[in-house]
Design a protein around this motif. Structure first.
Motif, mmCIF file in Angstrom:
data_model
loop_
_atom_site.group_PDB
_atom_site.id
_atom_site.type_symbol
_atom_site.label_atom_id
_atom_site.label_comp_id
_atom_site.label_asym_id
_atom_site.label_seq_id
_atom_site.Cartn_x
_atom_site.Cartn_y
_atom_site.Cartn_z
ATOM 1 N N PHE A 45 0.809 -1.221 0.000
ATOM 2 C CA PHE A 45 0.000 0.000 0.000
ATOM 3 C C PHE A 45 0.847 1.279 0.000
ATOM 4 C CE2 PHE A 45 0.836 -1.173 4.331
ATOM 5 C CZ PHE A 45 1.320 -0.001 4.860
ATOM 6 N N MET A 46 2.146 1.130 0.243
ATOM 7 C CA MET A 46 2.973 2.324 0.418
ATOM 8 C C MET A 46 3.411 2.930 -0.921
ATOM 9 S SD MET A 46 6.317 2.815 2.676
ATOM 10 C CE MET A 46 5.417 2.371 4.105
ATOM 11 N N SER A 47 3.396 4.254 -0.992
ATOM 12 C CA SER A 47 3.846 4.922 -2.223
ATOM 13 C C SER A 47 5.366 5.084 -2.178
ATOM 14 C CB SER A 47 3.177 6.288 -2.353
ATOM 15 O OG SER A 47 3.675 7.153 -1.361
ATOM 16 N N ILE A 48 5.964 5.297 -3.338
ATOM 17 C CA ILE A 48 7.420 5.492 -3.414
ATOM 18 C C ILE A 48 7.794 6.720 -2.581
ATOM 19 C CG2 ILE A 48 9.354 5.989 -4.965
ATOM 20 C CD1 ILE A 48 7.823 4.502 -7.171
ATOM 21 N N ARG A 49 6.976 7.785 -2.673
ATOM 22 C CA ARG A 49 7.296 9.028 -1.945
ATOM 23 C C ARG A 49 7.353 8.790 -0.435
ATOM 24 N NH1 ARG A 49 4.411 13.825 -4.238
ATOM 25 N NH2 ARG A 49 6.367 14.044 -5.369
ATOM 26 N N LYS A 50 6.398 8.043 0.101
ATOM 27 C CA LYS A 50 6.386 7.778 1.549
ATOM 28 C C LYS A 50 7.599 6.945 1.962
ATOM 29 C CE LYS A 50 2.590 9.783 3.024
ATOM 30 N NZ LYS A 50 2.716 11.003 3.833
ATOM 31 N N ALA A 51 7.930 5.976 1.095
ATOM 32 C CA ALA A 51 9.086 5.124 1.408
ATOM 33 C C ALA A 51 10.365 5.971 1.427
ATOM 34 C CB ALA A 51 9.198 4.002 0.398
ATOM 35 N N LEU A 52 10.469 6.923 0.488
ATOM 36 C CA LEU A 52 11.637 7.808 0.450
ATOM 37 C C LEU A 52 11.712 8.640 1.735
ATOM 38 C CD1 LEU A 52 11.463 9.114 -3.245
ATOM 39 C CD2 LEU A 52 13.245 7.663 -2.309
ATOM 40 N N GLN A 53 10.555 9.139 2.176
ATOM 41 C CA GLN A 53 10.515 9.946 3.416
ATOM 42 C C GLN A 53 10.956 9.103 4.612
ATOM 43 O OE1 GLN A 53 6.526 11.386 3.837
ATOM 44 N NE2 GLN A 53 6.795 13.035 2.357
ATOM 45 N N LEU A 54 10.407 7.897 4.713
ATOM 46 C CA LEU A 54 10.728 7.053 5.872
ATOM 47 C C LEU A 54 12.189 6.616 5.880
ATOM 48 C CD1 LEU A 54 7.506 4.907 6.113
ATOM 49 C CD2 LEU A 54 8.338 6.505 7.810
ATOM 50 N N TYR A 55 12.733 6.430 4.703
ATOM 51 C CA TYR A 55 14.142 6.028 4.614
ATOM 52 C C TYR A 55 15.086 7.228 4.502
ATOM 53 C CZ TYR A 55 13.776 0.998 4.721
ATOM 54 O OH TYR A 55 13.615 -0.284 5.159
ATOM 55 N N GLN A 56 14.514 8.420 4.608
ATOM 56 C CA GLN A 56 15.277 9.672 4.572
ATOM 57 C C GLN A 56 16.172 9.778 3.338
ATOM 58 O OE1 GLN A 56 16.219 8.697 8.826
ATOM 59 N NE2 GLN A 56 16.542 10.901 8.865
#
Lengths: 218, 109
Positions: free
Chosen positions: A87-98
């Motif tokens: 369910f996660m978007s690429i943008r959210k994953a980028l934010q979470l992984y800084q």
């Protein structure tokens, strides 16, 4: 510096690892080789802290770490299978992984990814390479990679190898994979897991001596 | 600007510690929602099953987590990579599973 010593792992009555030792330094890539089922992935999971072991000693910069390493916040682990939720978007994953969107765009110049795209809608290969990229670019000190070259195309493997060389400057990278040529090419230090113990490989011909690869295949 | 930064960090923390556990455990939450409905019905019709439902709401998250852990589910590594320990994950699952009952108890009292 990450130092792992005296790792012993049992599955029931069967002993898989017999006092494994491993040293991985900043600025170097440490590759681990071994046949199927020898305990490479288990070893990485023990270091990461998600798998229990009978004995283990983990030191970072000479300090013994008693807690599970992942709770200390200095390590990221790339498991063998897809791990970012569908369910996660690429943008959210980028934010979470800084990881910055700019870094993402400059690495994936050829692929025009929509950052709002969910991981569940990506192909297996696209998903894998983004996960490898995130694991390498995230500002963690220790990166543990379990089969980063699997399921991705040769051209992307080359791009990942280049990224590993850039990222290793400020990180401790430990990597395992079945593609031994890729591992030997990208690693500065190599360990072989054989009969439950780790052996430091100084000459690639030792891989033949230990019968990890057949004679003359180098 | 500071407000924006504040909301951004709250968003990140919220995502880290609630949203992804919620999605990660959506099957569990569907199940506990049914239990909540049963709990309300028990209260409406004065059936003596409420303690059993509360016990199930407490036990289910633990069983759910153990099953995920035993299956070595890869998405669990996503949470580990965010620094969440087993205890934190189980605690959040428990909270998400029981918070509706706690709110209901508060309203009913």
């Amino acid at each position: 510096m990450l130092e792992v010593d005296n790792i012993e792992k049992y599955f029931g009555d069967i002993q898989l690892l017999y006092g494994v030792y491993l040293k991985a330094e900043e600025g170097q890539v440490t590759g681990i080789l071994g046949s199927n089922g020898c305990g490479k992935s288990t070893l990485l999971k023990i270091v990461f802290g998600s798998e229990k072991s009978k004995y283990k000693l983990i030191k970072v910069d000479g300090n013994v770490i008693q807690k599970k390493l992942y709770t200390v916040g200095i390590v990221k682990y790339l498991p063998q299978h897809n791990f970012i939720p569908d369910f996660m978007s690429i943008r959210k994953a980028l934010q979470l992984y800084q990881v910055s969107e700019q870094d993402f765009r400059s690495f994936f110049v050829e692929d025009d990814f929509d950052l709002l795209q969910k991981f569940g809608h990506l192909s297996g290969g696209q998903r894998r390479i983004i996960e490898v990229f995130l694991s390498l670019k995230t500002p963690a000190r220790i990166i543990l990679l379990d089969e980063p070259f699997s399921h991705i195309s040769p051209i992307q493997i080359e791009a990942i190898k280049k990224l590993i060389q850039t990222e290793k400057r400020q990180k401790i990278i430990v990597i395992i994979d079945h593609y031994y040529r890729d591992i030997t090419e990208v690693s500065d230090e190599i360990y072989l897991i054989k009969n439950g113990s780790s052996k430091r490989i100084q000459q690639l011909t030792e891989l033949e001596d230990y019968k990890y690869i057949s004679q003359g295949s180098l | 600007m500071n407000e924006l930064l504040f909301f951004e960090s709250v968003d990140i923390i919220f995502m880290r510690y609630i949203t992804y556990v919620f999605f990660y455990a959506k099957e569990l939450l569907i199940l506990t929602s049914f239990l909540t409905v049963s709990y309300v019905l028990c209260n409406l019709f004065s059936l003596p099953l409420a303690p059993l439902i509360i016990t199930m709401k407490i036990v289910l998250p633990v069983v759910f987590f153990i099953m995920k852990k035993m299956n070595n589910q890869s998405t669990l590594y996503f949470l580990y990579n965010l620094g969440m320990s087993d205890g934190v994950i189980v605690g959040l699952l428990l909270l998400l599973s029981t918070i509706d009952i706690l709110v209901l108890q508060f309203i009913l009292s």
